[in-house]
Design an enzyme around this catalytic site. Structure first.
Site, PDB file in Angstrom:
ATOM      1  N   LYS A   1       2.732  -5.022  -3.030  1.00 20.31           N
ATOM      2  CA  LYS A   1       1.772  -4.075  -3.609  1.00 20.31           C
ATOM      3  C   LYS A   1       2.191  -3.713  -5.026  1.00 20.31           C
ATOM      4  O   LYS A   1       1.369  -3.681  -5.944  1.00 20.31           O
ATOM      5  CB  LYS A   1       1.692  -2.805  -2.747  1.00 20.31           C
ATOM      6  CG  LYS A   1       0.908  -3.013  -1.463  1.00 20.31           C
ATOM      7  CD  LYS A   1       1.121  -1.877  -0.485  1.00 20.31           C
ATOM      8  CE  LYS A   1       0.536  -2.250   0.874  1.00 20.31           C
ATOM      9  NZ  LYS A   1       1.005  -1.381   1.963  1.00 20.31           N
TER      10      LYS A   1
ATOM     11  N   GLN B   1       3.151   4.191   3.744  1.00 14.61           N
ATOM     12  CA  GLN B   1       3.370   2.939   4.467  1.00 14.61           C
ATOM     13  C   GLN B   1       3.648   3.224   5.952  1.00 14.61           C
ATOM     14  O   GLN B   1       4.486   4.070   6.275  1.00 14.61           O
ATOM     15  CB  GLN B   1       4.542   2.176   3.829  1.00 14.61           C
ATOM     16  CG  GLN B   1       4.783   0.793   4.394  1.00 14.61           C
ATOM     17  CD  GLN B   1       3.652  -0.194   4.126  1.00 14.61           C
ATOM     18  OE1 GLN B   1       2.979  -0.116   3.105  1.00 14.61           O
ATOM     19  NE2 GLN B   1       3.449  -1.115   5.041  1.00 14.61           N
TER      20      GLN B   1
ATOM     21  N   ASP C   1      -6.155   3.740   1.432  1.00 19.37           N
ATOM     22  CA  ASP C   1      -6.039   2.958   2.669  1.00 19.37           C
ATOM     23  C   ASP C   1      -7.315   3.069   3.520  1.00 19.37           C
ATOM     24  O   ASP C   1      -7.555   2.239   4.389  1.00 19.37           O
ATOM     25  CB  ASP C   1      -4.893   3.538   3.518  1.00 19.37           C
ATOM     26  CG  ASP C   1      -3.671   2.635   3.564  1.00 19.37           C
ATOM     27  OD1 ASP C   1      -3.823   1.419   3.353  1.00 19.37           O
ATOM     28  OD2 ASP C   1      -2.581   3.156   3.834  1.00 19.37           O
TER      29      ASP C   1
END
Ligand code: GUN
Length: 281
Positions: free
Chosen positions: A53, A97, A120
């Protein structure tokens, strides 16, 4: 006949050029899109995802910060950190995460992220917006799959779609996106009886069950569009999908490869939503 391969890698490259332009445009207005990734502990897979990322962000000129926390961080400390980034105008996207260590309630953490910065698409508000057909932030993997389908001009309206796997981050939003695009959608899962028979009704089959080589040619309607979300390791450590690609490619009309299919699209949509978020905040 052999299936046409739907390359996420190629589409990601195309979208990278578009996004680079979007970022440059924003920079002329004094805005640099920013993404903060909160990483707790030392999970190997998570480290790899986070590195990828950060690399992609750098390539696009998106400001990215990886904040690392020890495995022992308390829920309260992590929630305080999220609160801090919710209020920090330099960051338009916040990603926590997953998975998180067990002393931390992941649901609470996801709820704590400002839904406008939830790149997300996991926040219940964003999930709910998708459910009522007014999406804002969308879970990146299903969103990326929709982009792939559109890129290949796959007709969705009126088609029969089957989604195997009912996770909150892939299966459920995937089914909803297909439904929004007027497919007739079946959600199948581990308890579904006659799974191959159900799958064989699909003009569009999306498989996200996390079991290597599980879907064989018996699951496939000839000519179907087949999407493989799987990322599994075989005995030799090689990356394999949920679909037995060699035999399915002989029956399907379209197929996403692993690697190079859905995977590159997930990070692409994360960046896309971060940039979009920077436009709006
Ligand atoms: N862990 C594995 N994939 C993902 C993802 O897409 N988002 C987050 N937040 N955690 C993950």
């Amino acid at each position: 006949m052999s299936a046409i391969m739907m390359s996420g890698k190629a589409l990601a490259e195309e979208m990278n050029s578009e996004m680079l332009e979007m970022v440059n445009n924003l920079k002329t207005k004094g805005i640099t899109p920013g993404l903060v990734v909160l990483l707790v502990g030392e999970d190997q897979a998570s480290q790899t995802y986070v590195r990828n990322k950060a690399k992609r962000a750098e390539k696009l000129g998106v400001h990215s910060l990886v904040k690392r926390y020890p495995n022992t961080i308390t829920e309260e400390e992590l929630l305080n950190e999220i609160d801090r980034f919710n209020r920090d105008a330099d960051f338009h996207g916040i990603l926590v995460q997953l998975p998180l260590p067990k002393q931390i309630n992941a649901e609470k953490v996801v709820n704590a992220v400002d839904s406008k910065k939830d790149v997300d698409g996991f926040h219940p508000l964003n999930m709910g917006k998708l459910l009522i057909g007014k999406p804002d932030k969308i879970a990146c993997t299903p969103y990326g799959i929709m982009k792939l389908l559109k890129r290949h001009q796959i007709e969705i309206a009126g088609k029969t779609a089957v989604v195997i796997g009912r996770s909150t981050i892939v299966g459920k939003p995937m089914a909803q996106l297909l439904l929004m695009n007027d497919a007739t959608v079946t959600m199948a899962h581990s308890k579904t009886q006659n799974l191959a028979e159900v799958a064989r009704t699909a003009d569009i089959l999306v498989v996200a069950i996390g079991r290597g080589n599980f879907v064989t040619k018996e699951f496939i309607k000839p000519g179907a569009v087949v999407i493989d979300v799987g990322m599994n390791r075989d005995a030799d450590g090689k990356l394999i999908g949920d679909i037995k690609a060699d035999e399915v490619a002989k029956v399907a009309g379209y197929l996403t490869p692993v690697p190079g299919g859905v995977g590159p699209m997930t990070i692409t949509m994360l960046m896309y939503q971060t940039i979009e978020s920077a436009k709006r905040i």
